[in-house]
Design a protein around this motif. Sequence first.
Motif, PDB file in Angstrom:
ATOM      1  N   GLY A 188      48.737  32.295  20.866  1.00 42.61           N
ATOM      2  CA  GLY A 188      49.613  31.507  21.735  1.00 42.61           C
ATOM      3  C   GLY A 188      50.626  32.322  22.525  1.00 42.61           C
ATOM      4  O   GLY A 188      51.451  31.764  23.237  1.00 42.61           O
ATOM      5  N   ASP A 189      50.544  33.638  22.417  1.00 40.31           N
ATOM      6  CA  ASP A 189      51.545  34.477  23.084  1.00 40.31           C
ATOM      7  C   ASP A 189      51.416  34.515  24.605  1.00 40.31           C
ATOM      8  O   ASP A 189      52.350  34.913  25.305  1.00 40.31           O
ATOM      9  CB  ASP A 189      51.438  35.920  22.569  1.00 40.31           C
ATOM     10  CG  ASP A 189      51.805  36.023  21.109  1.00 40.31           C
ATOM     11  OD1 ASP A 189      52.522  35.127  20.624  1.00 40.31           O
ATOM     12  OD2 ASP A 189      51.371  36.984  20.444  1.00 40.31           O
ATOM     13  N   LEU A 190      50.248  34.121  25.115  1.00 34.24           N
ATOM     14  CA  LEU A 190      50.033  34.257  26.558  1.00 34.24           C
ATOM     15  C   LEU A 190      50.583  33.074  27.352  1.00 34.24           C
ATOM     16  O   LEU A 190      50.753  33.155  28.556  1.00 34.24           O
ATOM     17  CB  LEU A 190      48.532  34.407  26.845  1.00 34.24           C
ATOM     18  CG  LEU A 190      48.072  35.805  27.259  1.00 34.24           C
ATOM     19  CD1 LEU A 190      48.522  36.827  26.235  1.00 34.24           C
ATOM     20  CD2 LEU A 190      46.572  35.848  27.425  1.00 34.24           C
ATOM     21  N   GLU A 191      50.863  31.988  26.642  1.00 32.56           N
ATOM     22  CA  GLU A 191      51.228  30.759  27.333  1.00 32.56           C
ATOM     23  C   GLU A 191      52.446  30.947  28.243  1.00 32.56           C
ATOM     24  O   GLU A 191      52.437  30.550  29.395  1.00 32.56           O
ATOM     25  CB  GLU A 191      51.505  29.668  26.296  1.00 32.56           C
ATOM     26  CG  GLU A 191      51.295  28.283  26.834  1.00 32.56           C
ATOM     27  CD  GLU A 191      51.135  27.251  25.734  1.00 32.56           C
ATOM     28  OE1 GLU A 191      51.421  27.577  24.562  1.00 32.56           O
ATOM     29  OE2 GLU A 191      50.737  26.123  26.057  1.00 32.56           O
ATOM     30  N   LEU A 192      53.488  31.562  27.713  1.00 34.42           N
ATOM     31  CA  LEU A 192      54.702  31.721  28.505  1.00 34.42           C
ATOM     32  C   LEU A 192      54.578  32.847  29.524  1.00 34.42           C
ATOM     33  O   LEU A 192      55.255  32.848  30.546  1.00 34.42           O
ATOM     34  CB  LEU A 192      55.911  31.951  27.591  1.00 34.42           C
ATOM     35  CG  LEU A 192      56.330  30.712  26.791  1.00 34.42           C
ATOM     36  CD1 LEU A 192      57.507  31.030  25.889  1.00 34.42           C
ATOM     37  CD2 LEU A 192      56.669  29.546  27.702  1.00 34.42           C
ATOM     38  N   GLU A 193      53.696  33.820  29.250  1.00 36.72           N
ATOM     39  CA  GLU A 193      53.472  34.873  30.247  1.00 36.72           C
ATOM     40  C   GLU A 193      52.764  34.290  31.465  1.00 36.72           C
ATOM     41  O   GLU A 193      53.088  34.606  32.606  1.00 36.72           O
ATOM     42  CB  GLU A 193      52.628  36.014  29.651  1.00 36.72           C
ATOM     43  CG  GLU A 193      53.437  36.918  28.737  1.00 36.72           C
ATOM     44  CD  GLU A 193      52.591  38.000  28.083  1.00 36.72           C
ATOM     45  OE1 GLU A 193      51.453  38.224  28.527  1.00 36.72           O
ATOM     46  OE2 GLU A 193      53.083  38.611  27.119  1.00 36.72           O
TER      47      GLU A 193
END
Lengths: 263, 305
Positions: free
Chosen positions: A103-108
Motif C-alpha cells: 500500500g505504499d504506492l497509493e500516496l506517491e
Amino acid sequence: MSSFPVLRRVLQSRRRPLSIWTVALGGVCGMYTSLYPMMEKVNLQEMMEALPPAMVEALGYDDMTSAAGYVGSATYGLVAMALLLVFGIGNGAKILAGHEEAGDLELELTSPLSRQTIYAQRLAALWVQISVLVAMVLLVTLVLNAAQSLGIPLDDLMAGTLGLWLLTGLFGSLAFAVGAATGRRAVALGVAAGAAVVGWMFNAIGPTVGVDWMSAVSPLGWYMADNPLTRGFQPLGSSLLAVTTVVVLVAGWMRFLRRDLMT
Amino acid sequence: MASAVVKVRGLVKDYGRFRALRGVDLEVQQGEVFGFIGPNGAGKSTTIRCILDLLRPTEGSVEVLGTSDLRGHPEVRARVGYLPGELAMHGSSTVREHLAYLCELRQGRGAERVEELAARFGLDLDRRFRGLSKGNKQKVGVVQAFMHTPDLLILDEPTSGLDPLLQQEFLRLAREAHVGGATLLVSSHILSEVEAIAGRVAIIRAGAIVDVEDVAKLRERAGQHVTLTFDEPPSLEAFSALPGLEQVSVEGHTLSAVLHGAPDALLKEASRHTVTRWTAHDRNLEELFMDHYRPDGAASDGDRA
C-alpha cells in the motif's frame, strides 16, 4: 534538496539491509578467493579428476589451474553470482510490486509525481544497490589479487565485473519489470527466479550434452560461458545483456503506466 | 453558478467478470461538502480510486478540477488531498520522517502545517510506524491529507478509528477547510458520520448511485426509532393516527414506532399521559436501505407500511 525524493527515501530505508549484504558478500567472496593459494597446494587438478567429468563441467570447475580460472569459477561464476542474483531478484520484486502490495504506492501516485518518475526512481534505487554490491565484489577481488599475487589480468577482471553487473542488473530488472507490470511480488519473484534457474541449467547442461544453442540463448552464457574471468570483454554478450534489460524495462514501464494500482 | 469540481459520468469498473461499478454518476460542486454513503463493498472506495486515477475505468469518464486527464496534470494532483481508507505504514521510520517525505513529494508544500496539525490531534511525531495503533495511523492520514491546504479533499472513511473527541476535531478541521473554500468528498458507511458536515449526500449501493439528497431530507426519510413507556398501556389507535409515525406497536406499557419528521405531534399526544421513560435514536443506514432502496429499486417514499 527536493530532487529524487523517492530514490532517496527507498535507499534510506534500505541502508541497513544493504550494509549487511555488502559486508556479507564481501566476506564470502574474500573467503572463497583467498582459498586459492591453499587449493594450489592440494593439487586441485587431481581432485577434479576424481569427480565425474560431466559434473566438473556442469559446475564450471574444469579450469582450476590458474587463479583466474579458479576465481572465475568459484567466485564470479558461482558464489558471488548466486548471491547477487538472489539479492537482485528479491529486491527487484520488492522495490515496486512489494511496496505496492503493502500500500505504499497509493500516496506517491496521488502526489504530483508522475508514474514515470516513480518507476524511474524506484528502478534507480535497485541499480544503485546492485552497483554497490558488485563494486564490493570487485574491490575484494582487486585487493586479494594484489595481496596474494594471483596475477589475474586487470582487463579480464574488469570485463568479468562488467558482465556480472549487467547480469545481476538484468535479472533484477526482470523482477522489477514483471512486478511493475503485474503489481504482484510473488509473480515477479517466480518469473525472474525461474528464468535464472533455466538460464543456469541451459548454460551448464548445454556444453555437456553438446547442444550449442542452449548456452547461446542463456543470459548466463552471455555473461560467462564457462568462465567469466578468462574471456576478456565480450561485446556481443554485454550487448545482449544490456538490450534484453532495456526491452524488459520498457515493457514493464508501458504496462505500469496503464494499469490499475493493486492493493 | 458553482461549477462541478468532480464530475463522474457512467462510471463502470470490472474486475475480471465481477462488475464493481455499474454506471456511477456523481457531481460534486465547487465549495460543497459532499457525503458519499453506502454499505461496505458497495463501491465507495472503487469510485474514489477511479476519481484519483489509481484505477482505470472500464467505461465512463471522470473529470477532476476541470481536467479529465489527471495523469497528465501533476499541477492538478497537487491541489488534491487524499485520505485512503487504509493507510499503509511500514518500516522503522518515524511519523515525522514519513510526513516530511510526503511533503517532499509535493515540493515541500505543507511542511509548515505538520506541527500544528499533529498537535491538534495529539499525534506524537517521534513515534515509529511499527506498532502504531489504528487511531494513530488515521491521525497521520488526516494530517497528510490536509497539510498542503488542498482545493479538493477526498476522504475515504476519515473518522474510522478516531475516538469521539478526535472525530470532533476532525469535523472542526473539515469545516475550516470548507470555510477556506475547499471542496470535500467524504465517504462513510455510517450516515451520522457525515451528516454533521455534509450538505448533500449520494447513496451508493451495489455499484450504483441510488439517491442524491440533502442531508436533512435524508435524515427525515431515515427517521428515528422512538419508544415511550407509560404508567398504563397506551392506545395503539391514537398513536397510529399521528402524522409521521409508522410501524407503531404496543407491548405492555411500551409503545415503539418509527418517526419521520418533527416529533411535535407525538410529544403532544404523549404528554396527555404519564411518560416514565423514553428513547429516540436515529435509524442507521441499513434500516434506511431496507425501507427505501430495495434491490428492485422501488422507493416507498412516504408510504405507510
